[in-house]
Design a protein around this motif. Structure first.
Motif, PDB file in Angstrom:
ATOM      1  N   ARG A 179       0.571   7.383  -6.012  1.00  0.00           N
ATOM      2  CA  ARG A 179      -0.587   8.281  -6.104  1.00  0.00           C
ATOM      3  C   ARG A 179      -0.159   9.742  -5.992  1.00  0.00           C
ATOM      4  N   ASP A 187      -1.231   6.332   5.692  1.00  0.00           N
ATOM      5  CA  ASP A 187      -1.432   7.190   4.523  1.00  0.00           C
ATOM      6  C   ASP A 187      -0.985   8.619   4.824  1.00  0.00           C
ATOM      7  N   VAL A 188      -1.408   9.128   5.971  1.00  0.00           N
ATOM      8  CA  VAL A 188      -1.047  10.512   6.323  1.00  0.00           C
ATOM      9  C   VAL A 188       0.464  10.662   6.449  1.00  0.00           C
ATOM     10  N   THR A 239       2.095  10.257   2.907  1.00  0.00           N
ATOM     11  CA  THR A 239       1.753  11.381   2.032  1.00  0.00           C
ATOM     12  C   THR A 239       2.510  12.638   2.460  1.00  0.00           C
ATOM     13  N   LEU A 255      -4.210   2.148   8.773  1.00  0.00           N
ATOM     14  CA  LEU A 255      -3.964   2.526   7.384  1.00  0.00           C
ATOM     15  C   LEU A 255      -4.155   4.030   7.175  1.00  0.00           C
ATOM     16  N   GLY A 256      -5.045   4.612   7.951  1.00  0.00           N
ATOM     17  CA  GLY A 256      -5.227   6.068   7.872  1.00  0.00           C
ATOM     18  C   GLY A 256      -3.959   6.793   8.302  1.00  0.00           C
ATOM     19  N   LYS A 257      -3.403   6.337   9.408  1.00  0.00           N
ATOM     20  CA  LYS A 257      -2.161   6.960   9.890  1.00  0.00           C
ATOM     21  C   LYS A 257      -1.036   6.745   8.885  1.00  0.00           C
ATOM     22  N   TYR A 298       0.837  -1.202   0.000  1.00  0.00           N
ATOM     23  CA  TYR A 298       0.000   0.000   0.000  1.00  0.00           C
ATOM     24  C   TYR A 298       0.875   1.256   0.000  1.00  0.00           C
ATOM     25  N   GLU A 331      -7.754  -0.063  -6.698  1.00  0.00           N
ATOM     26  CA  GLU A 331      -8.787   0.603  -5.891  1.00  0.00           C
ATOM     27  C   GLU A 331      -8.787   2.115  -6.093  1.00  0.00           C
ATOM     28  N   ILE A 332      -7.622   2.675  -6.349  1.00  0.00           N
ATOM     29  CA  ILE A 332      -7.626   4.132  -6.563  1.00  0.00           C
ATOM     30  C   ILE A 332      -7.968   4.475  -8.011  1.00  0.00           C
ATOM     31  N   ARG A 347      -8.054  -1.560  11.803  1.00  0.00           N
ATOM     32  CA  ARG A 347      -7.272  -1.559  10.568  1.00  0.00           C
ATOM     33  C   ARG A 347      -7.325  -0.196   9.875  1.00  0.00           C
ATOM     34  N   ASP A 348      -8.542   0.401   9.832  1.00  0.00           N
ATOM     35  CA  ASP A 348      -8.628   1.676   9.116  1.00  0.00           C
ATOM     36  C   ASP A 348      -7.868   2.786   9.847  1.00  0.00           C
ATOM     37  N   GLU A 349      -7.735   2.609  11.160  1.00  0.00           N
ATOM     38  CA  GLU A 349      -6.956   3.598  11.908  1.00  0.00           C
ATOM     39  C   GLU A 349      -5.467   3.465  11.550  1.00  0.00           C
ATOM     40  N   LEU A 383      -4.334  -2.030  -4.267  1.00  0.00           N
ATOM     41  CA  LEU A 383      -4.634  -0.628  -3.971  1.00  0.00           C
ATOM     42  C   LEU A 383      -4.553   0.230  -5.227  1.00  0.00           C
TER      43      LEU A 383
END
Lengths: 428, 577
Positions: free
Chosen positions: A200, A385-386, A389, A381-383, A193, A233-234, A377-379, A230
């Protein structure tokens, strides 16, 4: 340990020297950072299933831990060399510093072919590796994580051995452990990811929409498959995947111009991600030679299998449409090829930025393990990503400002931070 | 509207250049679309010189487009978890367990990391996109205080809120509404709007000084007001008070100083707002399935403590038996918004008229808008109006004449001189009515339940019906009428509210109940005790009952009824045989 013709550590050092020149790093700093701080070569005796004892060569390298406990993979691979491990340890130092993760860089492994070892032999090897090295390991010292040839089960065996030795529960000892046994959700797919998150952002910087982007990926294992997933997915399309073919003894490419379908291709691959060519053919995939992924009509290339895959010899095969190369594997793009791509205006995302997802999530896992409190999991992956990025944005901004390559900009940020930490500690 | 009309969220929620952004590449849904559409009209078409001292803007928002919802449904295999017979709670729990789609989780995390003010997570359904079919109040809106120090908690609460709003797509109320509206299951897709809540913090409460719903057309004009003058309803605190029909102050923007009709001040004290909603900034009982988990209902005494009554209240002077604007004197407070509407402390009414005019001009149709206003504590600070929503009001087409003589004609079952809507409903064979002799104002919640059961049966059978009862249908006050939700009477093609002396209520013009009623073109006839108004109870009681309870009768007729409402005159009639 043998020296290979393509010396990855020379490549890593060359990149470091280049960054050191760009920031005018003092000689003492260079002397400290150009070599690992510690290299340990040791022997691990393992009783095999047939009752005989076999001695394995093993090693652990800490490149620099000025910014925090060292952290790095343990690989079980027959071609493991000290040079390669030193290079990985150095890149790990830069990777952690670039991400702002408070960890240093390490790497290690055992020269062995795990495919030729039973589960019991692998377990004894893991335990032996920890026993031989235990005094220099630990959540506050040096934290192992999985690498080529190792997986969450290996990490759990290592953890268990360490906990026996240290007489207590130390879930922060290693990362990449199984979920439910101190592992983090999202860790399995984090490396793949992470590559796509970097891609991205690179697409955005190039003014391209993910929906219009096509990619070819080399490697279809634990990094390649999540990356394909991924990327699709994007909104992007992966048209070609390369993987090792055990039956053929070399790698092959599998192409579907409308886009590979991850689930069906994974359905004809083994657990290491090696695709069965006959199965793929039946599904309508074109089976092409192993290097064909380079020459595809795509915007993005993701070499996520081995080092030294894009070289001076084959760089000219890269299609004219390619705008971005994301080094999913350390050292995937050789320096000579890097230069050619730079001249062509192709953005090469260096491995210690592109494949930083794994170590970022390792850090998250260590934090969770230390708290013994685990996130959704979303927490995670959210972290992730931030973090990635934000890091990409910083590198991209510096590269643009100074007209540097992404690799140089990333190196400059990382090397500066590590050097500052060494100064702050009074080491130099 | 495709999401391309809105820039992507670039991880800066409070970007002054891009106050409206999107996460995802799908469609925006009706609510977000309306706001995007109106942004330029507000910026360019609104002459702020007409109402100095008020800054009007759309609060910062990020729309999460429909593709994120689709991804979530697909990734978590939720299609199977939303069957017709699964309870709302089970659906909500299944959604809360689902994982947020990975490609969008970084943007959301970045949003949670940088925003620390309360957020409203609102539905923005695709079916609303048609604008002629607004799904007002059908789906959930979740408010979150978003004030925890750690970003992890803020992120979790935001994700929970989004999942709950998504889940509400499949709640019973929404299913019923879609069925009545003739929408096939599976056609609905949901975008979500994450929007800053307009308000100010007062200890553990966060709310605006004034919330409002305004319509450019008034279906129930009173006194000398004309329908095209519109109607406004104001409330202290969050707008939930209005949209749930819990009260507020209703006035005509053409006559802002005229109060709604009332018999005496005592009655006015009873019908005006006595409580208000706020975002609860303090600890709350963990219950992610509850829409009001982080909301609190507060009293006027709380508002007095917060010093928020001074712009919205008058004080009752019992010695003079009159109201005195403001709260300088002691005495019972009454929320009549006098300081704003009579004494123009800020030019609120001019702003509302300006907004209604700009929206009507932009959309070319009558509109309904929602807004919230904060008035700073410092005298020189400008008031801030957050423009929250615009909906196109469905206006029935065609003429349907109902003359005075029709009200007194033969076979008239119901005659009304104050009917809502326009048009004709035929083929009504079923009548469900509250028996006048068995009606007990204390039992209205039970009546609501019984009506709901018959409604469900008739909806399933596809039989439209006429519903007759006492007091205000859809009121939240059980003493003011039958407190049904719209979904509980959704199969009624025409509704009659008859009046009993002990039940006199004012309209909740901005309520979702009435909004749904008018937009689904349900005819609504109000029957008072005087004039030409009538309900022929004798004829009804003479029809054989299909079902009967203590308070209800359900009759099925051999010949169909015909209900007609003339929207221009407000006359309505139901004719039998």
């Amino acid at each position: 340990m043998t020296r290979r013709p393509f010396n990855l550590f020379s490549v890593a050092r060359g990149q470091f020297e280049r960054a050191a020149d760009l920031i005018g790093l003092e000689q003492t700093d260079r002397d400290l950072l150009t070599e690992p701080m510690r290299q340990v070569i040791f022997r691990v005796p393992v009783r095999m299933d047939d009752g005989k004892v076999r001695i394995f060569g093993a090693f652990r390298v800490i490149h620099n831990d000025a910014r925090g406990p060292a952290n790095g993979g343990v690989r079980f691979h027959p071609s493991g060399t000290l040079d390669l491990i030193c290079a990985q340890a150095m890149w790990m130092t830069w990777r952690c510093a670039l991400l702002g993760v408070p960890l240093g860089g390490a790497a290690g492994g055992v020269a062995c072919d795990p495919h030729g070892l039973s589960a019991g032999e692998q377990e004894r090897l893991c335990r032996g590796w920890v026993r031989a090295n235990a005094r220099d390991l630990g959540p506050d010292v040096d934290i192992p994580e999985p690498d080529l040839g190792t997986n969450p089960q290996h990490m759990l065996w290592m953890l268990d051995e360490y906990e026996v030795i240290s007489r207590g529960r130390r879930p922060g000892f290693a990362t990449g452990k199984p979920v439910g046994m101190g592992g983090s959700l999202g860790r399995r797919e984090a490396a793949g990811y992470g590559i796509v998150i970097a891609v991205r952002e690179a697409l955005k910087a190039a003014g391209m929409r993910a929906e219009d982007a096509r990619a070819a990926v080399q490697g279809f294992g634990t990094v390649g498959q999540p990356a394909v997933s991924l990327f699709q997915e994007i909104g992007g399309t992966v048209t070609c995947v390369a993987s090792w073919s055990p039956s053929e003894g070399h790698s092959l490419c599998f192409r579907k111009k409308d886009g590979v379908i991850l689930e069906e291709l994974a359905g004809v691959a083994d657990r290491f991600g090696n695709v069965d060519p006959r199965g793929a053919e039946k599904l309508g995939y074109e089976v092409l030679p192993g290097e064909a992924w380079l020459a595809q009509d795509v915007d993005v290339l993701i070499p996520a299998a081995l080092d030294n895959q894009v070289t001076a010899e084959n760089v000219a095969n890269i299609g004219p449409r390619v705008r971005i190369v994301a080094e999913g594997a350390d050292g995937a793009v050789a320096p000579a090829a890097d230069e050619v791509l730079g001249k062509r205006g192709v953005a090469v995302i260096p491995s210690f930025l592109a494949n930083a997802g794994g170590v970022t999530c390792s850090y998250f896992e260590q934090v969770q393990s230390s708290m013994n409190y685990f996130w959704e999991r979303d927490e995670v992956l959210g972290k992730l990503d931030v973090q990635l990025t934000g890091t990409f944005a910083a590198v991209s901004e510096l590269a643009k400002k100074r007209s540097w390559s992404l690799r140089d900009a990333a190196h400059v940020i990382a090397v500066s931070r590590v050097a500052e930490a060494c100064h702050a500690r009074g080491w130099v | 509207m495709k999401s391309w009309d809105l820039p992507r969220f670039e991880r800066d929620f409070f970007s002054p250049e891009q106050p409206l952004t999107r996460i995802g590449d799908g469609e925006l849904g009706g609510k977000a679309q309306g706001l995007v559409f109106m942004r330029r009209s507000i910026e360019e078409g609104l002459d702020c010189r007409d109402f100095p001292g008020i800054d009007v803007a759309i609060p910062f928002l990020a729309a999460i487009t429909t593709d994120v919802f689709e991804c979530f449904m697909q990734d978590n295999n939720l299609e199977g978890a939303v069957g017709a017979h699964v309870s709302d709670e089970e659906i909500a729990r299944a959604f809360l367990k689902g994982e947020f789609p990975t490609p969008f989780v970084g943007d959301l995390r970045a949003l949670a990391a940088q925003v620390r003010t309360p957020l409203a997570v609102r539905s923005s359904s695709l079916l609303e996109d048609s604008m002629a079919r607004p799904f007002a109040g059908v789906y959930m809106t979740k408010m979150i205080p978003n004030n925890r120090l750690d970003a992890d908690t803020r992120f979790r609460k935001l994700v929970e809120a989004i999942k709950l709003v998504w889940a509400s797509t499949f709640f019973q109320k929404a299913r019923t509404y879609r069925m009545v509206a003739g929408v096939k299951e599976g056609e609905e897709r949901m975008a979500v709007v994450v929007q800053e809540v307009v308000g100010l913090r007062h200890e553990q409460r966060y709310y605006p000084n004034v919330s409002g719903v305004a319509r450019s057309i008034n279906y129930y004009p009173s006194g000398g007001a004309r329908p095209d003058e519109g109607v406004v309803q104001l409330a202290l605190g969050l707008g939930r008070t209005i949209v749930d029909g819990e009260g507020g102050w209703t006035y005509s923007p053409a006559h802002p100083k005229s109060p709604p009709p009332f018999n005496d001040l005592g009655e006015l004290l009873k019908i005006t707002q006595t409580q208000f909603w706020a975002v609860n900034m303090g600890p709350a009982r963990y219950d992610p399935v509850r829409e009001t988990e982080h909301m609190v209902r507060a009293s006027l005494a709380d508002a007095e403590t917060d010093d928020t009554l001074r712009f919205v209240a008058s004080t009752f002077d019992p010695h003079a038996n009159r109201l005195v604007a403001g709260v300088t004197a002691k005495g019972p407070r009454l929320l009549d918004f006098s300081p704003l509407l009579r004494y123009n402390q800020i030019p609120l009414n001019a702003m509302v008229r300006g907004l209604l005019g700009a929206c009507e001009a932009a959309l070319g149709d009558p509109v309904e808008i929602e807004f919230a206003v904060t008035i700073g504590r410092a005298a020189e600070a400008p008031a801030r109006c957050g423009f929250l929503q615009v909906r196109r009001l469905a206006v029935a087409e065609g003429r349907c004449d109902v003359g005075e003589e029709d009200l007194a004609g033969e076979n008239v079952l119901v005659a009304s001189e104050s009917a809502l809507g326009n048009g004709e409903a035929q083929d009504i064979f079923d009548v469900v009515y509250v028996r006048p002799e068995g009606f007990d104002p204390r039992a209205t919640p039970q009546v609501a339940l019984e009506v709901s059961q018959i409604n469900e049966r008739l909806v399933d059978e596809g039989r439209p019906y006429l519903l007759i009862g006492f007091g205000r249908w859809g009121t939240s006050d059980p003493w003011g009428g039958v407190p049904v939700l719209f979904s509980q009477v959704s199969g009624a093609r025409a509704i009659v509210e008859a009046q009993l002396p002990q039940l006199r209520t004012e309209l909740s013009q901005g309520s979702h109940f009435f909004h749904n009623l008018t937009n689904l073109r349900v005819l609504y006839l109000s029957v008072c005790e005087s004039g030409a108004d009538l309900v022929d109870w004798g004829w009804l009681n003479g029809q054989p009952a299909l079902a009967e309870t203590g308070s209800l009768r359900h009759v099925r007729l051999a010949a169909p009824l015909r209900a007609r409402v003339d929207g221009r005159t407000g006359r309505g009639v139901v004719i039998h045989g």
